[in-house]
Design a protein around this motif. Sequence first.
Motif, short mmCIF file in Angstrom:
data_model
loop_
_atom_site.label_atom_id
_atom_site.label_comp_id
_atom_site.label_asym_id
_atom_site.label_seq_id
_atom_site.Cartn_x
_atom_site.Cartn_y
_atom_site.Cartn_z
N PHE A 40 0.88 -1.18 0.13
CA PHE A 40 -0.10 -0.02 0.07
C PHE A 40 1.05 1.22 -0.04
CE2 PHE A 40 -2.38 3.26 2.24
CZ PHE A 40 -3.46 3.54 1.42
N ALA A 41 1.84 1.16 0.56
CA ALA A 41 2.91 2.39 0.85
C ALA A 41 3.70 2.68 -0.51
CB ALA A 41 3.98 2.10 1.94
N ALA A 42 3.86 1.47 -1.30
CA ALA A 42 4.34 1.84 -2.52
C ALA A 42 3.47 2.33 -3.64
CB ALA A 42 4.95 0.62 -3.11
N LEU A 43 2.14 1.82 -3.55
CA LEU A 43 1.25 2.55 -4.34
C LEU A 43 0.76 3.91 -3.92
CD1 LEU A 43 -1.46 -0.54 -4.47
CD2 LEU A 43 0.19 0.03 -6.06
N GLN A 44 0.91 4.23 -2.82
CA GLN A 44 0.76 5.69 -2.46
C GLN A 44 1.68 6.52 -2.90
OE1 GLN A 44 -2.34 5.75 -1.52
NE2 GLN A 44 -2.24 6.93 0.15
N ALA A 45 3.00 5.94 -2.93
CA ALA A 45 4.11 6.86 -3.38
C ALA A 45 4.20 6.87 -4.73
CB ALA A 45 5.57 6.12 -2.93
N ALA A 46 3.73 5.95 -5.50
CA ALA A 46 3.75 5.84 -7.17
C ALA A 46 2.76 6.97 -7.54
CB ALA A 46 3.40 4.45 -7.61
N ARG A 47 1.54 7.05 -6.50
CA ARG A 47 0.44 7.98 -7.12
C ARG A 47 0.92 9.50 -6.99
NH1 ARG A 47 -2.98 4.93 -3.54
NH2 ARG A 47 -3.90 3.42 -4.70
N ARG A 48 1.96 9.79 -6.35
CA ARG A 48 2.57 10.95 -6.43
C ARG A 48 3.57 11.42 -7.58
NH1 ARG A 48 2.33 9.56 -0.73
NH2 ARG A 48 4.62 8.79 -0.56
N TRP A 49 4.02 10.24 -8.23
CA TRP A 49 4.57 10.35 -9.41
C TRP A 49 3.59 11.27 -10.59
CZ3 TRP A 49 6.76 4.79 -10.40
CH2 TRP A 49 7.68 4.59 -9.50
N THR A 75 -2.43 0.33 -8.93
CA THR A 75 -3.28 -0.10 -8.17
C THR A 75 -4.26 -1.15 -9.07
OG1 THR A 75 -3.78 1.79 -6.84
CG2 THR A 75 -5.66 0.18 -6.95
N ARG A 76 -4.62 -0.72 -10.43
CA ARG A 76 -5.11 -1.71 -11.17
C ARG A 76 -4.14 -2.75 -11.74
NH1 ARG A 76 -8.31 1.00 -16.03
NH2 ARG A 76 -10.07 0.47 -14.96
N VAL A 77 -3.01 -2.71 -11.68
CA VAL A 77 -1.86 -3.62 -11.97
C VAL A 77 -1.93 -4.74 -11.15
CG1 VAL A 77 0.49 -4.23 -12.65
CG2 VAL A 77 -0.57 -2.26 -13.61
N VAL A 78 -1.71 -4.49 -10.03
CA VAL A 78 -1.82 -5.37 -8.85
C VAL A 78 -3.05 -5.91 -8.57
CG1 VAL A 78 0.20 -4.32 -7.83
CG2 VAL A 78 -1.77 -3.82 -6.63
N LYS A 79 -3.92 -5.49 -9.06
CA LYS A 79 -5.43 -6.18 -8.64
C LYS A 79 -5.43 -7.41 -9.69
CE LYS A 79 -8.57 -2.59 -7.27
NZ LYS A 79 -9.72 -1.81 -7.84
N ARG A 80 -4.58 -7.67 -10.71
CA ARG A 80 -4.52 -8.77 -11.36
C ARG A 80 -3.73 -9.97 -10.65
NH1 ARG A 80 -2.67 -5.23 -16.58
NH2 ARG A 80 -4.98 -4.21 -16.70
N ARG A 81 -3.42 -9.78 -9.59
CA ARG A 81 -2.50 -10.59 -8.77
C ARG A 81 -3.12 -11.97 -8.99
NH1 ARG A 81 -1.12 -6.76 -3.64
NH2 ARG A 81 0.76 -5.91 -4.48
N GLY A 82 -2.30 -12.95 -9.13
CA GLY A 82 -2.50 -14.41 -8.94
C GLY A 82 -1.11 -15.22 -8.72
#
Length: 103
Positions: A34-43, A55-62
Amino acid sequence: MASEAEHEALRQSVRERLQLDLRRPELQITGISFAALQAARRWRMPPRRVSWDWTRVVKRRGGGHFEIAFWWDGVLCGLAYGKAGADWLAINYLEGCPEPHSL
């Protein structure tokens, strides 16, 4: 077939091994948290070259995936996500922080 918990344990083991092999205490290698996703949103664009919605990319986790976040002194420097098999790896998404950083 391995369970999700077994896959995650293997991913964590690989990240820890990579951390040891690189021998850089300033570098932290984690999963995409979650911390990485929050930091990437600031890019921001520009100069961001791609605009992955992580966030959408990691929702595909399998089970058969890998994910890595690279941090240098607490600054998110890059993310990678892809598919993995017993003897292969495919990077489907890769992005680095557009701002200058030490990595």
